[in-house]
Design an enzyme around this catalytic site. Sequence first.
Site, PDB file in Angstrom:
ATOM      1  NE  ARG A 257       4.664  72.420  12.961  1.00  0.00           N
ATOM      2  CZ  ARG A 257       4.922  72.622  11.543  1.00  0.00           C
ATOM      3  NH1 ARG A 257       5.691  71.624  11.019  1.00  0.00           N
ATOM      4  NH2 ARG A 257       4.427  73.391  11.009  1.00  0.00           N
TER       5      ARG A 257
ATOM      6  CG  LEU B   2       5.792  66.821  21.397  1.00  0.00           C
ATOM      7  CD1 LEU B   2       6.509  66.767  22.737  1.00  0.00           C
ATOM      8  CD2 LEU B   2       4.400  66.173  21.750  1.00  0.00           C
ATOM      9  NE  ARG B   3       1.516  71.282  14.735  1.00  0.00           N
ATOM     10  CZ  ARG B   3       1.494  70.107  14.037  1.00  0.00           C
ATOM     11  NH1 ARG B   3       1.339  69.119  14.754  1.00  0.00           N
ATOM     12  NH2 ARG B   3       1.867  69.999  12.917  1.00  0.00           N
TER      13      ARG B   3
ATOM     14  CG  ASP C 140     -13.777  93.474 -26.857  1.00  0.00           C
ATOM     15  OD1 ASP C 140     -13.664  94.637 -27.030  1.00  0.00           O
ATOM     16  OD2 ASP C 140     -13.151  92.621 -26.927  1.00  0.00           O
TER      17      ASP C 140
END
Length: 709
Positions: A123, A374-375, A679
Amino acid sequence: MGAVARCLSQRIRLGTLHTPTTNRRPRTTPSQFRGVASATLAHPFQGVQTFSALPAPSPAVDEPLPQPPSPHRLPPSPADRGSRVIRPTPPPSSSSRKDRIREARPFSDFLTDNFDRQHDYLRISVTERCNLRCLYCMPEEGVPLSPQKELLTTPEIVMLSSLFVSQGVTKIRLTGGEPTVRRDIVPLMQQIGALRAHGLRELCLTTNGLSLHRKLDAMVEAGLTGVNLSLDTLDQWQYQLMTRRAGFSAVQKTIDRIFELNRAGAGIKFKINCVVMRGVNDREILPFVEMTREKDVEVRFIEYMPFDGNKWSKGKMFSYQEMLDLIRSRYPDLQREAGHKNDTSKTFQVPGFVGKLGFVTSMTHNFCGTCNRLRITSDGNLKVCLFGNAEVSVRDILRKVNGGEPIDEEALELLKQIALDGLKQSSQLLVPNSEELLNVIGMAVKRKKEKHAGLGELEHMKNRPMILIDPPATFQRHHSRWHHHIGFAPSTSLTSKGPAPLSGFPVPGSGSTSGFQQLRLFTSTSRQFRQDGKDNDSKGSKLTHVTSSGEAHMVSISDKTPTKRVATAKCTVYFSDPAVLRLIKENQMKKGDVLGVARIAGIMAAKRTPDLIPLCHPIALTHAEVELAPVEANIEDETNGQNKGGAIEIAATVSCDGKTGVEMEALTAASTAALTVYDMCKAVDKAMVIEGLRVVLKEGGKSGRWEMP
């Protein structure tokens, strides 16, 4: 440039590697690579025949070979409908099964850890920037962005991709930040996509989808095979609350375009990632499940994970088992699907539905035993574990061939020329410094733990903010770069001079260690704090939302300790006509159940308080209740005759587990419930009076418990 050329020529080495033929993927030890100074660069030097030291991985004997898809005529996008024919780039022609088995090669030891996990999935964060500000991802006060020269350049990303593919990586995912905000994202994908000729099988993208619909067609042509789209709600207003930005309609355009391309045969693996937070979007689970009835998409529910600045608490986490129980209460026949070895999610499907469901259970059921990921962060650091805080810089090693400077296109051209001059009659072209890079990568992978910390430890660990991971709490300046090093961080001094960084980040450049500066979200005014945490310019009580110059700003709560917070607010609606109270009690009002509608309105308003009060922090509420009690008319009571027509007493109680109180949420709930009563009853009584809005109870935080006398 002459010095650079000499430096490059000294560092580029050539060699070949002959590996034995095998139909298995055994590990190759580092000693087998000692004779090879460099590994092959598979792609950046276009026009030059390249050689991979490790040929593309081969499938097991019983694994069917992937066939190159035939070009499809995809529907044109709205911008160029009728003018373009988009053809996804087919992978290179596959050889026969026997040829593939004959050419099989061992899996790299550099990417195999001590637990025999082979990391074939990389990544890469291609930017730190993002066009959203999601609650669970980016700290509320923001993150410091690295100087441009510290980020990986396009040539560097391609060179690293080539190196990892040469070692056996078959899947690359581009992340961020938000990868589509990178200006050259499409050319970058084209260059990485060309690595399919050298073993890359999948090129994927993780995105928020905000601008993807404008670039999707070109990405498919570049070789895009999968899209993971981060979307935590199907409600446009809730989307704006969770992302702090508008843009739901743009995301819907992206989703529609993906389905359109897939109907034409693009074959994009499409997943939607939904981070589930209790009290925030847990009610969105069932609508997402229903989405899979007719849509070919896998919706993945992700357990809320702790990262620096995202205010994680166990109370916010909606667990996998809770999600499963909730879904089965509506769809009892939900079935578990068979998964693959390296899946990060547990896959389910409702029988008869087209799409699937997934659960990413990082917090309660980790999948560390089969992790193959893995990054590489956008500033060039290698992370071997998402939850690990140890990193190693591959960027600095790669840049040694360029005197420590970024390798841009000009440097790349010079590198190519020197390599060509050195090649002469050889047809191999090698990555500079690859041996050193592989050794560092290998050592980092070997240090990867068997599993990450458990639930009780993760919440207390320091880690990068999520926005800077798929690109810790401490960034330090060293050699003009922000770095995060574990165990050997250089000493850094703090100062009160210069531009103010974000809260909690030290300011380098001074011998003083006595102060921090704090950057506010809506002002550039900084404040000084002593080591004891007190404000240097504190002079008694002061308005916390106003700076010394009189500007409004949001108060930082990053240093506060999460505690259980409770607040109760009350107010009263007085009627001038006793008939109103009778009609309410008999449920005869034309607009319906006054008490029921007012109760729901109050609860909804408590959740929307940050949308109404600009300086309120978005808070994940754990409980909100509104009680409305009718009070009969009594002109002798303490209201001085005001209660001559009866009244409705309203009490709103709100609680959370967080760093800031919920008084504003309680006040908003009570006042909105009162306005709803007004209301719904104004057609009968135009002289109603709303009075007495106040906080009567506050509990939690530093000040403890307080009650109105």
